[in-house]
Design a protein around this motif. Structure first.
Motif, PDB file in Angstrom:
ATOM      1  N   ASP A 182      19.298  -1.745   5.849  1.00  0.00           N
ATOM      2  CA  ASP A 182      18.749  -2.525   4.724  1.00  0.00           C
ATOM      3  C   ASP A 182      19.700  -2.379   3.532  1.00  0.00           C
ATOM      4  O   ASP A 182      19.763  -1.318   2.909  1.00  0.00           O
ATOM      5  CB  ASP A 182      17.357  -1.992   4.376  1.00  0.00           C
ATOM      6  CG  ASP A 182      16.690  -2.803   3.266  1.00  0.00           C
ATOM      7  OD1 ASP A 182      17.356  -3.697   2.694  1.00  0.00           O
ATOM      8  OD2 ASP A 182      15.518  -2.531   2.958  1.00  0.00           O
ATOM      9  N   PRO A 183      20.469  -3.417   3.176  1.00  0.00           N
ATOM     10  CA  PRO A 183      21.474  -3.276   2.114  1.00  0.00           C
ATOM     11  C   PRO A 183      20.909  -3.383   0.699  1.00  0.00           C
ATOM     12  O   PRO A 183      21.646  -3.230  -0.269  1.00  0.00           O
ATOM     13  CB  PRO A 183      22.418  -4.457   2.395  1.00  0.00           C
ATOM     14  CG  PRO A 183      21.514  -5.510   2.972  1.00  0.00           C
ATOM     15  CD  PRO A 183      20.470  -4.768   3.777  1.00  0.00           C
ATOM     16  N   THR A 184      19.613  -3.648   0.583  1.00  0.00           N
ATOM     17  CA  THR A 184      19.034  -3.820  -0.751  1.00  0.00           C
ATOM     18  C   THR A 184      18.984  -2.485  -1.491  1.00  0.00           C
ATOM     19  O   THR A 184      19.022  -1.406  -0.874  1.00  0.00           O
ATOM     20  CB  THR A 184      17.612  -4.389  -0.650  1.00  0.00           C
ATOM     21  OG1 THR A 184      16.776  -3.415  -0.001  1.00  0.00           O
ATOM     22  CG2 THR A 184      17.605  -5.691   0.134  1.00  0.00           C
ATOM     23  N   PRO A 185      18.907  -2.523  -2.817  1.00  0.00           N
ATOM     24  CA  PRO A 185      18.782  -1.266  -3.579  1.00  0.00           C
ATOM     25  C   PRO A 185      17.569  -0.442  -3.147  1.00  0.00           C
ATOM     26  O   PRO A 185      17.625   0.786  -3.148  1.00  0.00           O
ATOM     27  CB  PRO A 185      18.637  -1.750  -5.023  1.00  0.00           C
ATOM     28  CG  PRO A 185      19.314  -3.081  -5.049  1.00  0.00           C
ATOM     29  CD  PRO A 185      19.031  -3.688  -3.719  1.00  0.00           C
ATOM     30  N   GLU A 186      16.471  -1.130  -2.773  1.00  0.00           N
ATOM     31  CA  GLU A 186      15.282  -0.395  -2.326  1.00  0.00           C
ATOM     32  C   GLU A 186      15.582   0.379  -1.034  1.00  0.00           C
ATOM     33  O   GLU A 186      15.227   1.556  -0.896  1.00  0.00           O
ATOM     34  CB  GLU A 186      14.118  -1.369  -2.093  1.00  0.00           C
ATOM     35  CG  GLU A 186      13.576  -1.993  -3.356  1.00  0.00           C
ATOM     36  CD  GLU A 186      14.283  -3.291  -3.707  1.00  0.00           C
ATOM     37  OE1 GLU A 186      15.398  -3.518  -3.168  1.00  0.00           O
ATOM     38  OE2 GLU A 186      13.759  -4.056  -4.525  1.00  0.00           O
ATOM     39  N   GLY A 187      16.235  -0.309  -0.083  1.00  0.00           N
ATOM     40  CA  GLY A 187      16.565   0.359   1.178  1.00  0.00           C
ATOM     41  C   GLY A 187      17.510   1.521   0.981  1.00  0.00           C
ATOM     42  O   GLY A 187      17.331   2.605   1.572  1.00  0.00           O
ATOM     43  N   PRO A 225      15.655  -7.610  10.116  1.00  0.00           N
ATOM     44  CA  PRO A 225      15.686  -7.906   8.680  1.00  0.00           C
ATOM     45  C   PRO A 225      14.322  -8.306   8.144  1.00  0.00           C
ATOM     46  O   PRO A 225      13.440  -8.742   8.896  1.00  0.00           O
ATOM     47  CB  PRO A 225      16.673  -9.077   8.592  1.00  0.00           C
ATOM     48  CG  PRO A 225      16.556  -9.756   9.920  1.00  0.00           C
ATOM     49  CD  PRO A 225      16.304  -8.666  10.917  1.00  0.00           C
ATOM     50  N   PHE A 226      14.169  -8.170   6.862  1.00  0.00           N
ATOM     51  CA  PHE A 226      12.931  -8.578   6.189  1.00  0.00           C
ATOM     52  C   PHE A 226      12.866 -10.104   6.140  1.00  0.00           C
ATOM     53  O   PHE A 226      13.864 -10.784   5.896  1.00  0.00           O
ATOM     54  CB  PHE A 226      12.909  -8.023   4.764  1.00  0.00           C
ATOM     55  CG  PHE A 226      11.713  -8.478   3.955  1.00  0.00           C
ATOM     56  CD1 PHE A 226      10.533  -7.766   4.006  1.00  0.00           C
ATOM     57  CD2 PHE A 226      11.784  -9.615   3.167  1.00  0.00           C
ATOM     58  CE1 PHE A 226       9.426  -8.185   3.261  1.00  0.00           C
ATOM     59  CE2 PHE A 226      10.691 -10.039   2.426  1.00  0.00           C
ATOM     60  CZ  PHE A 226       9.504  -9.320   2.474  1.00  0.00           C
ATOM     61  N   SER A 233      10.583  -4.943   7.577  1.00  0.00           N
ATOM     62  CA  SER A 233      11.935  -4.776   8.104  1.00  0.00           C
ATOM     63  C   SER A 233      11.937  -3.478   8.898  1.00  0.00           C
ATOM     64  O   SER A 233      10.977  -2.710   8.849  1.00  0.00           O
ATOM     65  CB  SER A 233      12.966  -4.719   6.969  1.00  0.00           C
ATOM     66  OG  SER A 233      12.730  -3.604   6.128  1.00  0.00           O
ATOM     67  N   GLY A 234      13.000  -3.225   9.632  1.00  0.00           N
ATOM     68  CA  GLY A 234      13.035  -1.998  10.414  1.00  0.00           C
ATOM     69  C   GLY A 234      14.177  -1.988  11.398  1.00  0.00           C
ATOM     70  O   GLY A 234      15.210  -2.620  11.177  1.00  0.00           O
TER      71      GLY A 234
END
Length: 727
Positions: free
Chosen positions: A380-385, A410-411, A418-419
């Protein structure tokens, strides 16, 4: 290095994080010799009566200077100056008065020219970005998508020949030929020529970051742009007109103050004209040059000379912060704002949620929850991930690696999860609690128990009430034995220093309202932590518009920021609508200000600048009117105590002679304009306080100072003038 289009400010390191951006270090002074030298030609051109008549106060001074000059030229042929008020007038007195009257007009022109000169320098820098480029115009664009756009026929045309609605293709390394919206594709764009920011920005179709500006360069990828401006009406053209002052119109407050100053001037004209008949009754008529000098000293020349420069400088201070005000009215309105609408994401919070804690379900080890959460977030490349992986490493020392054959999930808006799917058949998911439970209900061998569901609901509600976002984590083995492991606590981080800034706004009488799409529980927690006065949760565009109208219906002025097409109605309705430069063309057209840095927290600084403009104008008006009172007591007794000896008791400064008194007053009247030009350009220092407190301070500092300064200044000048022959 980042710089504004004015190449003036050096921003505070905290400006992006919501810290105090009010203190801005400038690389040049408000009033330098170089600026004066550059302003002199423009100041001389403004001596033209066609330019002076727009300012009633200075036009009266111009007429008086012209009349006095004519008399000074005629005097040698008429036998020298006539006595005035029963006293002898020194040779050269009339010529000296004429010189200082012209100096008064010239100094007023210098103030305005210096203020305009800054804008012209900025405009010249912007003109260098306007180059004619060759654009690849699509002959027939049918909205069929990127594949179609690549294959359609194009023709090469000059950017100046593009019309509203044309579609062009821009690829890596090419200049964008005109203002428009990205209708297909995504690319990084260098906007440093416009904003001064060296970091590239992303522009893409279908969102609130679709607007592009002509003259900027595509650094990577390829975009299809629909032109939204006519030739000569681009954003850069508008910027040039604005910073040059060509598009600046007088604001309602400025017009009202001009009317007041003109009315006062007319009153003093009548008063001065009535003095000569009174003096003639005593067989001691007053000469025309003395009457003109008296009139110029008594009318509000100080604020009349500086009024235009104050308004131009106010807009210039916004430009220095990379904000373009489409009108002076918007700057003034910012100073009167009583309600501030602020988006939560990106304004009050950093905009990226970060993992704050792992909350395991009963009977689940925290380490197991952290490991599963980390596995589900590795791809997950997002800041949250990223923050989930970092939290697992920090709290549990877990540094997980994805097996080579693992499949990232992906989400999507449909699954809201996601997972990752591991090679051995194990599946890990994280996402909205309802979505994860639904996944387990469908795929797991056994349904989730009612007790576990209730526990999950309690934990999720507790996180939401604390202002966070809960993400459920579940794992399903190869035999479909699903287990709900727990919850990740994602937290919106409130920017540092915002609570103090909102307290400051509250002390100004400004009410802050946070707008968010979050549920009321989350919104209430964030609002409490940030220190805003109120919030609007689950807000829709219609809700924003209704709130603005409700506030305005109560007699309040409203300011807000926005960047999307759905924000356009609210931006247009708000008294101060600040559109982000990264936003859509519709948003920029609807707002009356554009923030080139796209920093929503700058709205707070805009309000400060607006208030500083109003306070500066009020302070210098107070000083000017107080000056007139003091000059009245300085000149009238000295002029007429020979005719009316009782006036001698009012001659508290003990000026040496009537001629010296008049000369000293007219010299002071001119020089005080020069002294106040830097203050007019820089602005009176603003401190957050109530209106009553600010008024009291201005009356003490500028009212009392305006009374005392002429007594001191005129007396010092009189000591010098009295040394001249004949005085």
């Amino acid at each position: 290095m980042s710089r504004s289009i004015a190449d003036v400010p050096t921003r505070s390191a905290r400006s992006r994080s919501g810290g105090d951006t009010g203190a801005i270090e400038t690389r040049r002074s408000a009033f330098s010799l170089g600026q004066v030298a550059a302003a002199v030609p423009g100041a001389l051109r403004k001596l033209n009566p066609a330019a002076q008549w727009r300012n009633p106060v200075m036009f009266i001074v111009w007429v008086g200077a012209a009349l006095t000059t004519a008399i000074a030229i005629a005097e040698p042929f008429l036998g020298g100056p006539e006595p005035s008020g029963g006293t002898t007038v020194p040779v050269g007195f009339t010529a000296g008065i004429a010189v200082w009257l012209w100096s008064t007009v010239f100094f007023a022109n210098v103030a305005e020219s210096v203020a305009e000169g800054r804008g012209k320098a900025q405009a010249q820098a912007l003109r260098t970005t306007r180059t004619t480029t060759i654009a690849r115009r699509v002959i027939s664009y049918d909205e069929r998508g990127d594949a179609a756009a690549r294959s359609v026929a194009t023709e090469d045309v000059a950017s100046a020949d593009l019309a509203l609605g044309d579609v062009v293709i821009v690829e890596t390394g090419e200049l964008i030929p005109g203002d428009g919206d990205v209708v297909n594709g995504i690319a990084t764009v260098d906007e440093s020529a416009i904003t001064g920011e060296s970091a590239p920005v992303v522009r893409e179709s279908g969102g609130d970051r679709s607007a592009v500006t002509g003259g900027t360069r595509v650094l990577s990828d390829r975009i299809v742009v629909r032109i939204t401006s006519k030739p000569g009406e681009t954003f850069v053209d508008r910027m040039i007109a604005l910073v040059e002052g060509a598009a600046r119109q007088r604001t309602p407050n400025e017009i009202a103050l001009n009317i007041l100053l003109a009315s006062l001037s007319i009153v003093f004209v009548v008063v001065v004209l009535a003095l000569n008949p009174i003096a003639s009754y005593s067989a001691s008529p007053v000469s025309i040059p003395v009457l003109v000098a008296l009139l110029v000293c008594l009318i509000p020349t100080t604020i009349g000379a500086l009024l235009s420069a104050i308004g131009i400088a106010g807009m210039d201070r916004l430009v220095q912060r990379n904000v373009l005000a489409m009108s002076g009215r918007a700057v003034e309105a910012a100073g009167d704002v009583t309600t501030l609408l602020l988006d939560k994401t990106g304004t009050i919070t950093y905009g990226n949620r970060h993992a704050a804690d792992f909350v395991p379900m009963a009977g689940v080890e925290r380490e197991a929850l952290a490991r599963a959460a980390s596995l589900s977030s590795l791809s997950d490349p997002t800041p949250e991930g990223t923050s989930v992986v970092e939290l697992a490493a920090a709290l549990q020392g877990i540094v997980a690696d994805l097996p080579r054959d693992a499949v990232a999930v992906p989400f999507t808006a449909q699954t809201r999860m996601s997972g990752v799917d591991l090679p051995d058949g194990t599946r890990v998911r994280k996402g909205a609690a309802g979505s994860v439970l639904a996944w387990l209900d469908v795929d797991a061998a056994a349904p989730v128990s009612a007790e576990t569901r209730a526990e999950l609901r309690r934990e999720a509600d507790a996180i939401a009430q604390a202002g966070g976002t809960p993400l459920a984590v579940a794992i399903m083995g190869p035999q479909s034995d699903g287990v709900l492991l727990g919850v990740i606590h994602l937290k919106d981080v409130v920017k540092d220093g915002l609570r103090e800034r909102f307290d400051e706004l509250r002390s100004m009488g400004i009410r802050t309202v946070m707008i968010t799409g979050d549920n009321p529980l989350t919104a209430a927690a964030i609002a409490k932590e940030a220190g805003v006065d109120d919030f609007l949760a689950e807000a829709t565009p219609e809700d924003k518009l209704a709130l603005i109208r409700k506030e305005q219906g109560g007699g309040r002025l409203v300011a807000m920021t926005g960047d999307g097409t759905n924000d356009a109605p609210a931006l247009a309705q708000a008294d101060v609508g600040v559109a982000m430069n990264t936003g859509t063309s519709a948003a920029k057209e609807a707002g009356n200000m554009v923030d080139l840095d796209s920093d929503p927290t700058k709205l707070i600084d805009i309000v400060r600048i607006g208030k500083q403009l109003l306070i500066t104008r009020g302070a210098l008006t107070t000083f000017s009117l107080a000056n007139d009172i003091a000059k009245y007591f300085a000149i009238i007794p000295a002029m007429f105590m020979g005719v009316f000896p009782g006036l001698a008791t009012l001659n508290v400064m003990q000026l040496s002679s009537p001629a010296s008194a008049v000369t000293s007053a007219i010299v002071f009247n001119a020089l005080v304009i020069v002294v106040l030009i830097p203050l007019a350009l820089r602005g009176v220092r603003y401190r957050a306080a109530s209106a009553a407190s600010i008024l009291s301070r201005n009356l003490v500092v500028y009212g009392l100072g305006g009374v005392v300064a002429p007594f001191v200044g005129i007396k010092l000048i009189d000591l010098v003038v009295s040394l001249l022959p004949g005085f």
